[in-house]
Design an enzyme around this catalytic site. Structure first.
Site, PDB file in Angstrom:
ATOM      1  N   ASN A  12      32.183  31.212  46.128  1.00 29.07           N
ATOM      2  CA  ASN A  12      31.996  32.666  46.048  1.00 29.07           C
ATOM      3  C   ASN A  12      30.837  32.920  45.093  1.00 29.07           C
ATOM      4  O   ASN A  12      30.992  32.861  43.879  1.00 29.07           O
ATOM      5  CB  ASN A  12      33.303  33.295  45.529  1.00 29.07           C
ATOM      6  N   LYS A  14      29.334  35.622  44.537  1.00 30.26           N
ATOM      7  CA  LYS A  14      29.392  36.964  43.937  1.00 30.26           C
ATOM      8  C   LYS A  14      28.007  37.623  43.981  1.00 30.26           C
ATOM      9  O   LYS A  14      27.279  37.437  44.952  1.00 30.26           O
ATOM     10  CB  LYS A  14      29.968  36.882  42.518  1.00 30.26           C
ATOM     11  N   HIS A  98      39.452  40.468  46.613  1.00 30.67           N
ATOM     12  CA  HIS A  98      39.144  39.767  45.356  1.00 30.67           C
ATOM     13  C   HIS A  98      39.461  40.677  44.168  1.00 30.67           C
ATOM     14  O   HIS A  98      39.270  41.893  44.253  1.00 30.67           O
ATOM     15  CB  HIS A  98      37.674  39.360  45.350  1.00 30.67           C
ATOM     16  N   GLU A 100      37.911  41.302  41.585  1.00 27.54           N
ATOM     17  CA  GLU A 100      36.777  42.131  41.140  1.00 27.54           C
ATOM     18  C   GLU A 100      36.606  43.350  42.044  1.00 27.54           C
ATOM     19  O   GLU A 100      36.196  44.413  41.588  1.00 27.54           O
ATOM     20  CB  GLU A 100      35.500  41.283  41.082  1.00 27.54           C
ATOM     21  N   GLU A 170      44.570  33.646  42.675  1.00 26.93           N
ATOM     22  CA  GLU A 170      43.610  33.693  41.578  1.00 26.93           C
ATOM     23  C   GLU A 170      44.190  34.522  40.441  1.00 26.93           C
ATOM     24  O   GLU A 170      44.104  35.761  40.465  1.00 26.93           O
ATOM     25  CB  GLU A 170      42.302  34.322  42.048  1.00 26.93           C
ATOM     26  N   GLY A 176      36.563  33.400  35.677  1.00 31.32           N
ATOM     27  CA  GLY A 176      35.353  33.510  34.866  1.00 31.32           C
ATOM     28  C   GLY A 176      35.599  33.419  33.376  1.00 31.32           C
ATOM     29  O   GLY A 176      34.712  33.713  32.575  1.00 31.32           O
ATOM     30  N   SER A 215      38.229  29.571  37.314  1.00 31.52           N
ATOM     31  CA  SER A 215      37.660  28.539  36.446  1.00 31.52           C
ATOM     32  C   SER A 215      37.900  27.124  36.952  1.00 31.52           C
ATOM     33  O   SER A 215      38.165  26.215  36.165  1.00 31.52           O
ATOM     34  CB  SER A 215      38.169  28.712  35.012  1.00 31.52           C
TER      35      SER A 215
HETATM   36  P1  PGA Z   1      35.418  31.527  38.690  1.00 35.68           P
HETATM   37  O1  PGA Z   1      35.641  32.622  39.830  1.00 35.68           O
HETATM   38  O2  PGA Z   1      35.459  30.175  39.376  1.00 35.68           O
HETATM   39  O3  PGA Z   1      34.081  31.839  38.107  1.00 35.68           O
HETATM   40  O4  PGA Z   1      36.539  31.690  37.718  1.00 35.68           O
HETATM   41  C1  PGA Z   1      36.563  32.397  40.872  1.00 35.68           C
HETATM   42  C2  PGA Z   1      36.605  33.596  41.779  1.00 35.68           C
HETATM   43  O5  PGA Z   1      36.482  34.716  41.275  1.00 35.68           O
HETATM   44  O6  PGA Z   1      36.755  33.459  43.016  1.00 35.68           O
END
Ligand code: PGA
Length: 253
Positions: A12, A14, A98, A100, A170, A176, A215
């Protein structure tokens, strides 16, 4: 993981990568994959780079994914992208719900449900994201929250085969932040998700892949994916460089 489910490692990206950067990263990932790979690999670039990345992935087994889709097919919806457009751009997968999108763009379990239905209607496979916040985990509400996201998100879905749907667990506190759920913490929730899927989708539940996200790095990927109900990873930060993303793919075996 059960042997019938093939690992899926999805990147992803983003809101990262210009066209040139996207092409270069897709090329590096493609070149870095070894023959006879056990895992399926998907890249979700920003919408602006879908066509460019599709070009880089042509005639390969790598899959293209969108990062979101609106539920309408077409119309006066400024700024929105429909599932049909993603399919037309060469996508196989699309990330829906997601955290976000939920946090910054007002996504709810109900809008996730509408989007999932629209995505399935055009034959795209959704990667539907669910997960609890830190506050919910600390209050002991993790399974209740995830159960609700599943129940509302997958409402009135009709019968589905296992290949039509991918879920991604998640935990919001792990995205993140560098804080990864331990394999045991993740497996507990994945097993719960599988048991709820058995009630909602019956036999198809055994074939639905449940990815872990939050992460994931080359260092923790193998132990996470060794858990019975963890069928791959949704990778943000570590997917932005080919070396770390390829390291995670290698960890899948
Ligand atoms: P990250 O994001 O690996 O940077 O924690 C995962 C995601 O949001 O799909």
């Amino acid at each position: 993981m059960m042997s019938t489910r093939r690992y899926l490692i999805a990147a992803n990206w983003k809101m990262h990568k210009t066209l040139e950067e996207a092409r270069a990263l897709a090329r590096e990932v493609r070149r870095g994959l070894t023959w006879g790979l056990k895992a399926e690999v998907a890249l979700a670039p920003p919408f602006t780079a879908l066509a460019a990345v599709a070009g880089e992935l042509a005639d390969s087994d790598l899959r293209l994914a969108g990062q979101d889709a609106f539920w309408e097919r077409q119309g006066a919806y400024t700024g929105a992208i429909s599932p049909m457009m993603l399919k037309d751009a060469g996508c196989h997968y699309v990330i829906i719900g997601h955290s976000e999108r939920r946090q910054y763009f007002g996504e709810t379990d109900h809008t996730v449900n509408r989007k999932l239905k629209a995505v399935l209607e055009v034959g795209l496979c959704p990667i539907c994201c669910i997960g609890e916040s830190l506050e919910e985990r600390e209050k002991g509400q993790t399974l209740a929250r995830v159960g609700q996201q599943l129940e509302v998100g997958l409402a009135e879905m009709g019968s589905l085969t296992g290949e039509q749907l991918v879920l991604a667990y998640e935990p919001v506190w792990a995205i993140g932040t560098g804080l990864t759920a331990t394999p045991q913490q993740a497996q507990e929730v994945h097993a719960f998700i599988r048991s709820r899927l058995r009630e909602l989708l019956h036999a198809a539940a055994e074939e639905v892949r449940i990815l872990y996200g939050g992460s994931v790095t080359p260092d923790n990927a193998a132990t996470l994916m060794a858990e019975t109900d963890i069928d791959g990873a949704l990778v943000g930060g570590a997917s932005l460089k080919s070396a770390s993303f390829l390291g995670i793919i290698t960890a899948a075996g």
